[in-house]
Design an enzyme around this catalytic site. Sequence first.
Site, short mmCIF file in Angstrom:
data_model
loop_
_atom_site.label_atom_id
_atom_site.label_comp_id
_atom_site.label_asym_id
_atom_site.label_seq_id
_atom_site.Cartn_x
_atom_site.Cartn_y
_atom_site.Cartn_z
N GLY A 242 0.73 -1.16 0.08
CA GLY A 242 0.23 -0.15 0.20
C GLY A 242 0.79 1.38 0.18
O GLY A 242 0.66 2.36 -0.77
N PHE A 243 1.83 1.56 0.93
CA PHE A 243 2.80 2.46 0.90
C PHE A 243 2.04 3.78 1.20
O PHE A 243 2.62 4.78 0.71
CB PHE A 243 3.65 2.38 -0.42
N ILE A 470 -0.48 -5.55 5.11
CA ILE A 470 -0.11 -5.22 3.58
C ILE A 470 1.18 -5.61 3.32
O ILE A 470 1.41 -4.99 2.05
CB ILE A 470 -0.46 -3.58 3.63
N GLY A 471 1.37 -6.83 3.87
CA GLY A 471 2.56 -7.39 3.52
C GLY A 471 3.85 -7.28 4.60
O GLY A 471 4.97 -7.40 4.32
N LYS A 662 8.27 0.37 18.49
CA LYS A 662 8.21 1.63 17.70
C LYS A 662 7.89 1.28 16.18
O LYS A 662 7.67 -0.02 15.84
CB LYS A 662 9.48 2.64 17.69
N GLY A 665 7.77 0.59 9.63
CA GLY A 665 7.73 0.73 8.08
C GLY A 665 8.02 1.80 7.32
O GLY A 665 8.36 1.71 6.17
N GLU A 666 8.41 2.95 7.91
CA GLU A 666 8.71 4.29 7.36
C GLU A 666 10.33 4.48 7.55
O GLU A 666 10.88 5.19 6.72
CB GLU A 666 8.01 5.45 7.65
#
Length: 706
Positions: A242-243, A470-471, A662, A665-666
């Site tokens: 999705g990102f 989403i993976g 924490k 993903g980003e």
Amino acid sequence: MNRPNDPRSVGAPRRRVEGPLKVSGTAPYAYEHPAVNPAYLWPLTAPVARGEIAEIDSSEAEALPGVLLVMTHLNAPRLWLGNDASLKILQSPEIAHHGQFIGAVVAADATTARQAADLVRITITPAPFEATFHPDGTGSTVPRKVGGSPGEMTRGDLGAAEAAAVHRVDQHYAHPIHHHNPLEPHALIAQWREDRSLDPRKCRLTIWDANQGVLPSQAYLPPLFGILPNQLRIIAPYTGGGFGGKGLPLPHVVLTILAAKMLRGRPVKYAMTRRQMFATTGHRPESANHIRLTADEDGRLLGIKHEVTAPTARLKTYIDASAGSSKSFYAAPACRTLYRSQALDIAPATFMRGPGEFTGMFALETAMDELAHACGLDPIELRLRNEPETDPQSGKPFSTRNLTACYHEGAAAFGWSARNAIPGQRREGEWLIGLGMAAAVFPHVYMLPTRCRIRFKGGRYQVQLGASDIGTGAWTILPQIAADALAVPIDQIALEIGRSGLSLAMVAGGSAGTYSWGGAIIRAAERFRTKHGDTPSEGAQVVAGGGPPKGYKNYSMHAYGAHFAEARVNMVTGEVRVPRMLGAYAAGQIINPITARSQMIGGMTMGISAALFEESVLDPRFGHVVNADFAGYHIASHADIGKLDAIWIDEFDPWFGPTGAKGIGEIGIVGVPAAIGNAIFNATGIRLRDMPFTPDKLLMSGGLSP
């Protein structure tokens, strides 16, 4: 604070439980769910950037065998309430941007739908438009708020900082439009029930959707279509990436539902093409960043000035908070941030991995490398001299800040000591070789509370919440958290996520999924054990909510990292290669080393791709992206990615919640382009301030000489 969970499952390298389904092709994505007698949709899109539909002739299309419906603003169902203008499609003849949905053809098969769409004759009256971004700020305004903060902020005395400065960096940094291109394209199946019952408990609409969580659709769609939230059923067990682009419902969802409403009872399927995605599913907006750093003779910052100019769509405003990190990352007594937005007749932008921090840290960390060079300091030493004891903007203490450990451990693991401080000194044949680094940060995000239901049934604990995988590995790590919280073997956990009807949960976005969902699971487990003990009866259940602990607002809360990159630049062709990169992270407790490492190196891969290749080119004459496919929009392939590695600091941050985790993903993408650009400078002495770092920019600089 003691860790509340038994480490038998948390911290264990458990492989993805859905892996066999995905590699065998049996994990159903949105478009692949079984549907009885489905119809297929093909959209009609606007060929101009602004205008009005004057006439529509659909007779030839409607005469084609197999065509079930030609839908335009003339016959589409009326939408009800909603404050997202981009979703109010087919409600008027007005056109707001190139590629906007202005209709659709639905047929018994996909080929007929596409053929019939070519037969619809639409006459449009074009209107004057503006699609050219002016980085100099021409025609821009200062927004009142960006990312929840004022559009203009000043701290300290910048005039005094300027007067006392010995070293200065005053440069402009830019990046182009980036488009989401997840493995699974945007797609859905929509079915509107024929039942005309007024019973509010009965489902009216079902969608099998590719999204990052069911909650936004539950909030946005029912008011649009005049139904109650519990009359909407959403099914999304697997989403192929999705990102940020699948975080909110988009126009194609509304388009497909409108068609399904007109064909009551028959499911309608729509999978977007890549070219269509470039027009209507959002993107990372381009921006121009002006950074001015002032420092004393020892390289200690006196002032930071960060100005951001970015375009936004007239239809729907979105601006990345790119200057956010500049306010609180380094110990500068004076700081000024300013945003300027420029309204254009373009498609709306949206969140994209690391929104704000990705773009802003590229500018800030490149400027810091320039300052290190001007001061004659190692880039890590400069950063250590500017480490704050408390948040410079708010004055709050940090919940945890192990960034210094990231610098030291990352440098040791990468071999930073081999870096030559003088650019252009390492050469192998036609290749110049350099090393670069950059810091990374991503804030704590708390948007929505999460709730979890735990029920004991059939000898297993059913853990139910509206989370989404989403993976990222949610199917794998949430049972690990639940098993430890309930003190049972992991095979006694039955996880249910990815559909409506479960407890409301935070979306998979903002790097907040794991600590939001995990915290709710832990608190539900604690309540379950308190109420039902270790030998619960069949059907025993509880519901509990999660969230940050009381007092969390008294702390400055972030995940941190440091990226180290090696760049090789060909002196003849200008080609850039990144044979190796390492990320060192301080991201709280790592729930699963396998899935965490996957997220970290995935972020680095995406950052390398953006740094070297990705660029959407908007034609100002027509307002559309000209390279809207994989032939023109280049994404890193396997051959472009060298050796990637990720390490992390052992830490536990209780202020993010009881998991101690924490977001990861980003943080993997933030800082990557700056590290690569800084490595290119170390290799060549050429400073690139505009992404992507393509051969033409190096060759045109005149600094390469074989």
